[in-house]
Design a protein around this motif. Structure first.
Motif, mmCIF file in Angstrom:
data_model
loop_
_atom_site.group_PDB
_atom_site.id
_atom_site.type_symbol
_atom_site.label_atom_id
_atom_site.label_comp_id
_atom_site.label_asym_id
_atom_site.label_seq_id
_atom_site.Cartn_x
_atom_site.Cartn_y
_atom_site.Cartn_z
ATOM 1 N N GLU A 1 0.829 -1.209 0.000
ATOM 2 C CA GLU A 1 0.000 0.000 0.000
ATOM 3 C C GLU A 1 0.864 1.260 0.000
ATOM 4 O O GLU A 1 0.602 2.223 0.724
ATOM 5 C CB GLU A 1 -0.956 0.002 1.196
ATOM 6 C CG GLU A 1 -1.950 -1.141 1.175
ATOM 7 C CD GLU A 1 -2.944 -1.083 2.311
ATOM 8 O OE1 GLU A 1 -3.353 0.029 2.677
ATOM 9 O OE2 GLU A 1 -3.305 -2.150 2.835
ATOM 10 N N THR A 2 1.918 1.226 -0.797
ATOM 11 C CA THR A 2 2.798 2.388 -0.961
ATOM 12 C C THR A 2 3.063 2.617 -2.436
ATOM 13 O O THR A 2 2.873 1.731 -3.271
ATOM 14 C CB THR A 2 4.151 2.179 -0.241
ATOM 15 O OG1 THR A 2 4.779 1.015 -0.774
ATOM 16 C CG2 THR A 2 3.952 2.022 1.254
ATOM 17 N N TRP A 3 3.532 3.839 -2.723
ATOM 18 C CA TRP A 3 3.858 4.196 -4.100
ATOM 19 C C TRP A 3 5.320 3.909 -4.396
ATOM 20 O O TRP A 3 6.176 4.032 -3.518
ATOM 21 C CB TRP A 3 3.568 5.682 -4.343
ATOM 22 C CG TRP A 3 2.106 5.983 -4.301
ATOM 23 C CD1 TRP A 3 1.370 6.355 -3.217
ATOM 24 C CD2 TRP A 3 1.194 5.901 -5.389
ATOM 25 N NE1 TRP A 3 0.050 6.515 -3.565
ATOM 26 C CE2 TRP A 3 -0.087 6.247 -4.896
ATOM 27 C CE3 TRP A 3 1.330 5.576 -6.738
ATOM 28 C CZ2 TRP A 3 -1.214 6.276 -5.703
ATOM 29 C CZ3 TRP A 3 0.205 5.603 -7.555
ATOM 30 C CH2 TRP A 3 -1.053 5.946 -7.030
ATOM 31 N N ASP B 1 -0.621 9.988 2.996
ATOM 32 C CA ASP B 1 -2.074 9.906 3.182
ATOM 33 C C ASP B 1 -2.474 8.427 3.229
ATOM 34 O O ASP B 1 -2.708 7.791 2.210
ATOM 35 C CB ASP B 1 -2.787 10.615 2.033
ATOM 36 C CG ASP B 1 -4.286 10.751 2.273
ATOM 37 O OD1 ASP B 1 -4.837 9.952 3.064
ATOM 38 O OD2 ASP B 1 -4.902 11.635 1.658
ATOM 39 N N ARG B 2 -2.551 7.857 4.427
ATOM 40 C CA ARG B 2 -2.850 6.441 4.565
ATOM 41 C C ARG B 2 -4.282 6.096 4.169
ATOM 42 O O ARG B 2 -4.571 4.976 3.749
ATOM 43 C CB ARG B 2 -2.589 5.989 6.005
ATOM 44 C CG ARG B 2 -1.155 6.175 6.477
ATOM 45 C CD ARG B 2 -0.166 5.600 5.479
ATOM 46 N NE ARG B 2 -0.362 4.163 5.268
ATOM 47 C CZ ARG B 2 0.201 3.473 4.288
ATOM 48 N NH1 ARG B 2 0.963 4.085 3.389
ATOM 49 N NH2 ARG B 2 -0.024 2.172 4.179
ATOM 50 N N SER B 3 -5.191 7.050 4.326
ATOM 51 C CA SER B 3 -6.569 6.779 3.913
ATOM 52 C C SER B 3 -6.650 6.602 2.395
ATOM 53 O O SER B 3 -7.441 5.795 1.889
ATOM 54 C CB SER B 3 -7.498 7.912 4.364
ATOM 55 O OG SER B 3 -7.147 9.137 3.734
ATOM 56 N N LEU B 4 -5.822 7.343 1.675
ATOM 57 C CA LEU B 4 -5.762 7.198 0.229
ATOM 58 C C LEU B 4 -5.329 5.789 -0.149
ATOM 59 O O LEU B 4 -5.937 5.135 -1.000
ATOM 60 C CB LEU B 4 -4.799 8.222 -0.370
ATOM 61 C CG LEU B 4 -4.383 8.003 -1.835
ATOM 62 C CD1 LEU B 4 -5.595 8.099 -2.742
ATOM 63 C CD2 LEU B 4 -3.322 9.007 -2.241
ATOM 64 N N SER B 5 -4.282 5.294 0.490
ATOM 65 C CA SER B 5 -3.775 3.959 0.190
ATOM 66 C C SER B 5 -4.832 2.898 0.468
ATOM 67 O O SER B 5 -5.012 1.954 -0.310
ATOM 68 C CB SER B 5 -2.517 3.672 1.012
ATOM 69 O OG SER B 5 -1.501 4.608 0.718
ATOM 70 N N GLY B 6 -5.543 3.050 1.580
ATOM 71 C CA GLY B 6 -6.590 2.089 1.915
ATOM 72 C C GLY B 6 -7.723 2.107 0.914
ATOM 73 O O GLY B 6 -8.250 1.052 0.524
ATOM 74 N N ASN C 1 -8.929 -0.962 -1.553
ATOM 75 C CA ASN C 1 -10.323 -1.391 -1.550
ATOM 76 C C ASN C 1 -10.906 -1.341 -2.951
ATOM 77 O O ASN C 1 -11.647 -2.238 -3.372
ATOM 78 C CB ASN C 1 -11.143 -0.507 -0.613
ATOM 79 C CG ASN C 1 -12.600 -0.933 -0.565
ATOM 80 O OD1 ASN C 1 -12.924 -2.030 -0.113
ATOM 81 N ND2 ASN C 1 -13.486 -0.054 -1.021
ATOM 82 N N TYR C 2 -10.545 -0.300 -3.700
ATOM 83 C CA TYR C 2 -11.056 -0.177 -5.065
ATOM 84 C C TYR C 2 -10.555 -1.315 -5.951
ATOM 85 O O TYR C 2 -11.314 -2.002 -6.629
ATOM 86 C CB TYR C 2 -10.655 1.161 -5.699
ATOM 87 C CG TYR C 2 -10.953 1.140 -7.162
ATOM 88 C CD1 TYR C 2 -12.257 1.286 -7.615
ATOM 89 C CD2 TYR C 2 -9.958 0.885 -8.083
ATOM 90 C CE1 TYR C 2 -12.547 1.189 -8.952
ATOM 91 C CE2 TYR C 2 -10.236 0.786 -9.418
ATOM 92 C CZ TYR C 2 -11.539 0.943 -9.854
ATOM 93 O OH TYR C 2 -11.827 0.821 -11.173
ATOM 94 N N HIS C 3 -9.240 -1.520 -5.948
ATOM 95 C CA HIS C 3 -8.647 -2.483 -6.870
ATOM 96 C C HIS C 3 -8.977 -3.930 -6.528
ATOM 97 O O HIS C 3 -9.008 -4.775 -7.419
ATOM 98 C CB HIS C 3 -7.130 -2.305 -6.901
ATOM 99 C CG HIS C 3 -6.691 -1.087 -7.645
ATOM 100 N ND1 HIS C 3 -6.839 -0.955 -9.001
ATOM 101 C CD2 HIS C 3 -6.122 0.066 -7.229
ATOM 102 C CE1 HIS C 3 -6.372 0.214 -9.396
ATOM 103 N NE2 HIS C 3 -5.945 0.857 -8.329
ATOM 104 N N THR D 1 -12.203 10.491 -1.684
ATOM 105 C CA THR D 1 -10.890 10.882 -1.169
ATOM 106 C C THR D 1 -9.793 10.544 -2.163
ATOM 107 O O THR D 1 -8.841 11.291 -2.338
ATOM 108 C CB THR D 1 -10.607 10.165 0.159
ATOM 109 O OG1 THR D 1 -10.762 8.751 -0.025
ATOM 110 C CG2 THR D 1 -11.541 10.640 1.242
ATOM 111 N N VAL D 2 -9.937 9.421 -2.830
ATOM 112 C CA VAL D 2 -8.975 9.045 -3.855
ATOM 113 C C VAL D 2 -9.093 9.982 -5.056
ATOM 114 O O VAL D 2 -8.111 10.437 -5.614
ATOM 115 C CB VAL D 2 -9.216 7.589 -4.295
ATOM 116 C CG1 VAL D 2 -8.234 7.196 -5.391
ATOM 117 C CG2 VAL D 2 -9.080 6.642 -3.110
ATOM 118 N N SER D 3 -10.329 10.279 -5.427
ATOM 119 C CA SER D 3 -10.553 11.151 -6.581
ATOM 120 C C SER D 3 -9.914 12.503 -6.388
ATOM 121 O O SER D 3 -9.280 13.045 -7.288
ATOM 122 C CB SER D 3 -12.054 11.309 -6.810
ATOM 123 O OG SER D 3 -12.313 12.298 -7.764
#
Length: 363
Positions: free
Chosen positions: A143-145, A162-167, A171-173, A353-355
């Protein structure tokens, strides 16, 4: 051998994919600054570009999405219009990072997932590219870039914080993307789950060139084609090409066989075998010199066309070149990205949040 081939084809048969490609360009005249396409099993189902500024279905079966949600296309249009502006700014940022001024530049994102409908295994992916090279990717396991070049490190640190972004991305993928893939496959079941057998030809550039076994017009793209001698698959002297897409959505592939050390009397021992996933029978083409089409044959056909004044008008040539340029820019590199808005029943992209961050400037 036949059992192994059957198991291999069965394994390939059940894997399906949902992918989105976003491409922004700078310095390319007479070409949209921004293009977005969505594909299910490599079949384009939705398209948007900055010239029309309108999301459009590319397959009739996608009308079912609009039946489920009448606002589907308008929401896609609004989102992609905003994304278009962000991508324009991203190219400016990337040019600064790479110390560039003018010239032609391409910024791409490709994202999506593969789903095996037998094992339920899911593989998500999310990549960025710039000027034909990898730039940044998301590792679902950690869950990192991953910054593939030094110029991407700034963005990596920003998004990793932004850990919420990673989560949300994970979840999306792993959940949302497969859910939408299943929905789209169900919409296009009659098309995406059909089988079409190809026409198979033997081709040769010259008498000393390898003989090419070429199959075209098959669907889906899960197929195998091999050269055999006395019914046994050959590996030495064989060169396999990639499966390519035809303009009508079917596929083509080819396999070359080097016959330089084979005496002509032994040709009858060779054949080309094509097998399509989900179809039991094989298409077997015997190696027969009389059946091989050569460049000399094609040149004769060209001469006939020229003598009969069957030459492409200049306008047609210009349009063809434009189409080729569009395809080259959109698909020259395989970069992956993905988005979905949480809480909107029929949206096809990332949680809010991802968007907000992925429709971002690469600062």
């Amino acid at each position: 051998m036949k059992l192994f081939l059957f198991l291999l084809l069965l394994e390939i048969h059940v894997t399906r994919s949902l992918r989105y490609f976003y491409t922004s360009s700078s310095g390319v005249s007479n070409f949209p600054e921004f293009v977005a396409v969505g594909l299910v099993d490599d079949v384009q189902m939705i398209h948007y570009d900055s010239n029309t500024e309108k999301a459009e279905f590319k397959q009739q079966w996608m009308e079912k999405a609009a039946e489920d949600d009448p606002e589907y296309l308008s929401r896609q249009t609004n989102r992609l219009m905003n994304t278009q502006q962000v991508f324009k700014g991203n190219i400016d940022t990337l040019k600064q990072r790479f110390n560039q001024t003018g010239g032609v530049h391409i910024n791409q994102m490709m994202y999506g997932c593969d789903w095996n409908d037998e094992t339920a295994e899911v593989n998500g992916y999310h990549y960025y590219g710039y000027d034909g090279e990898d730039f940044l990717s998301f590792d679902l396991r950690t869950e990192t870039w991953i910054a593939i070049v030094m110029q991407a490190v700034i963005t990596k640190h920003k998004w990793d914080s932004d850990r919420s972004l990673s989560g949300d991305l994970k979840n999306y993928h792993t959940k949302l993307c497969p859910e939408w893939l299943k929905k789209y496959v169900n919409y296009g079941r009659s098309t995406l789950m059909r089988t079409e057998l190809p026409s198979v030809s033997l081709l040769q550039k010259s008498s000393s060139s390898p003989v090419t076994c070429h199959a075209t017009g098959f669907y889906p793209d899960r197929a195998k084609m091999v050269w055999r001698k006395d019914g046994v698959e050959l590996h030495e002297g064989v060169s396999k090409g990639e499966i390519l897409t035809n303009n009508d959505g079917t596929f083509q592939m080819s396999v070359d066989l080097d016959l330089s050390s084979v005496i002509h009397e032994d040709w009858r021992r060779y054949d080309c075998m094509f097998q399509l996933s989900g179809v039991n029978e094989e298409i077997v083409t015997k190696l027969d010199k009389a059946a091989i089409r050569t460049n000399e044959d094609e040149l004769q056909n060209v001469n006939v066309l020229v003598s009969g004044s069957s030459v492409f008008p200049a306008g047609v040539v210009v349009r063809i070149m434009g189409i080729l340029l569009l395809l080259t820019v959109c698909f020259s590199a395989v970069f992956i990205w993905r988005r979905k808005y949480k809480g909107e029943k029929y949206e096809t992209h990332l949680p809010s949040t991802v968007s907000n961050i992925l429709m971002f400037m690469l600062l």
